[in-house]
Design an enzyme around this catalytic site. Sequence first.
Site, mmCIF file in Angstrom:
data_model
loop_
_atom_site.group_PDB
_atom_site.id
_atom_site.type_symbol
_atom_site.label_atom_id
_atom_site.label_comp_id
_atom_site.label_asym_id
_atom_site.label_seq_id
_atom_site.Cartn_x
_atom_site.Cartn_y
_atom_site.Cartn_z
ATOM 1 N N LYS A 225 0.826 -1.211 0.000
ATOM 2 C CA LYS A 225 0.000 0.000 0.000
ATOM 3 C C LYS A 225 0.860 1.261 0.000
ATOM 4 O O LYS A 225 0.532 2.238 -0.662
ATOM 5 C CB LYS A 225 -0.960 -0.019 1.187
ATOM 6 C CG LYS A 225 -2.109 -0.992 0.956
ATOM 7 C CD LYS A 225 -3.009 -1.124 2.153
ATOM 8 C CE LYS A 225 -4.158 -2.086 1.855
ATOM 9 N NZ LYS A 225 -4.912 -2.424 3.058
ATOM 10 N N LYS B 291 -2.952 -9.795 -10.770
ATOM 11 C CA LYS B 291 -4.103 -9.964 -9.889
ATOM 12 C C LYS B 291 -5.088 -8.820 -10.140
ATOM 13 O O LYS B 291 -4.685 -7.658 -10.213
ATOM 14 C CB LYS B 291 -3.623 -9.915 -8.428
ATOM 15 C CG LYS B 291 -4.736 -9.956 -7.420
ATOM 16 C CD LYS B 291 -4.320 -9.408 -6.058
ATOM 17 C CE LYS B 291 -5.554 -8.873 -5.377
ATOM 18 N NZ LYS B 291 -5.449 -7.990 -4.301
ATOM 19 N N LYS C 193 -8.246 -2.990 -7.604
ATOM 20 C CA LYS C 193 -8.542 -1.606 -7.968
ATOM 21 C C LYS C 193 -7.272 -0.767 -8.006
ATOM 22 O O LYS C 193 -7.194 0.216 -8.726
ATOM 23 C CB LYS C 193 -9.615 -0.972 -7.083
ATOM 24 C CG LYS C 193 -9.413 -1.051 -5.613
ATOM 25 C CD LYS C 193 -10.657 -0.525 -4.916
ATOM 26 C CE LYS C 193 -10.996 -1.171 -3.610
ATOM 27 N NZ LYS C 193 -10.751 -2.564 -3.386
#
Length: 323
Positions: free
Chosen positions: A110, A190, A193
């Site tokens: 992230k 994968k 979003k």
Amino acid sequence: MRILSGIQPSGSPHIGNYLGMMEPAIRLQDEGDAFYFIADYHALTSTHSAAALKENVNNLAIDFLACGLDPEKATFWKQSDVPEVTELTWILSCVTPMGLLERCVSYKDKIAQGISPSHGLFAYPVLQAADILIFDSDVVPVGKDQKQHIEVTRDIAIKFNDRYGEDLLRVPEPRIREETATVPGLDGRKMSKSYDNTILIFEATEKALRKKIMKIVTDSTPVEDPKDPEGSYLVELYALFASADEVEEMKASYRAGGQGYGHYKQQLFEKIRDHFAPMREKRDALAADPDYVNGVLETGAARAREKAREVLDRVRSATGLGS
Ligand code: ADP
Ligand code: TRP
């Protein structure tokens, strides 16, 4: 058996979310006491607009119900309506070694994607552990990318039990379906979003869905030549919705040659469109009835809160905080 899972309200759900988490969770609601929630506390780590968060929660509630979550069978609520979970998070934080969190790849991912490295983002797995442990969960259906978080949850529960008493917290098991562990996106990575490679469960229009599917990356084999079905994301995605016979047919046609990839994309488009058509209808009806949707979440929160209180009281008492 208590089954529990959560999903962040961080934008419209895609078919990776559907096949990896929502559909398995919906199936499991017939097999035990199912508890599903919308993880809005978790979403605060990345969604910083109040209006966007509210809208995402509302849309996700509608989408999950439209896909088949049945409030007669499953308890369904919004995470922040059960604030007990944040108290348990703090208590668990005090048994969680830093090293355990430092090893979490989703934190590193992230940050690499540009999400600011707040304390909340770092402590995210502890909140997730609290979500799971506060309901005495046995089974947690998730996609493969969540496996490490469930392992962290297990480690935290075991540490807590070592310190304060055997069997205080139930140690859960992940439930990851092999076939849908990692659904590929338009580019073969994968579906996520954060990679901008998704097919949404509910694309705005049929045309938008078709356009997305036409974007699936393929090689430049000429129309007339045979094609290799192994390793083709197009075939992989088709297999998630089509019968075994239909998949064999597509593979045979690949090997025979004579068709361009556009032909197979059209077949995939039709499969996905038809699969979600009844859900789309249900979604329109739910969107027109906000009182019903809010009522489901309120009833769910009350039920979830009762269970959470029970476990939290047990924990407070074991740690010396409670009576
Ligand atoms: P995203 O990667 O798009 O941000 P989330 O992390 O919000 O998705 O995932 C929500 C749930 O959907 C999790 O249980 C996750 O494991 C599952 N999931 C997400 N993407 C996929 C995928 N491509 N294949 C299988 N499961 C997935
Ligand atoms: N971290 C999960 C995700 O990104 C969402 C989540 C929050 C969750 N709490 C949970 C999943 C508890 C399972 C159990 O998808």
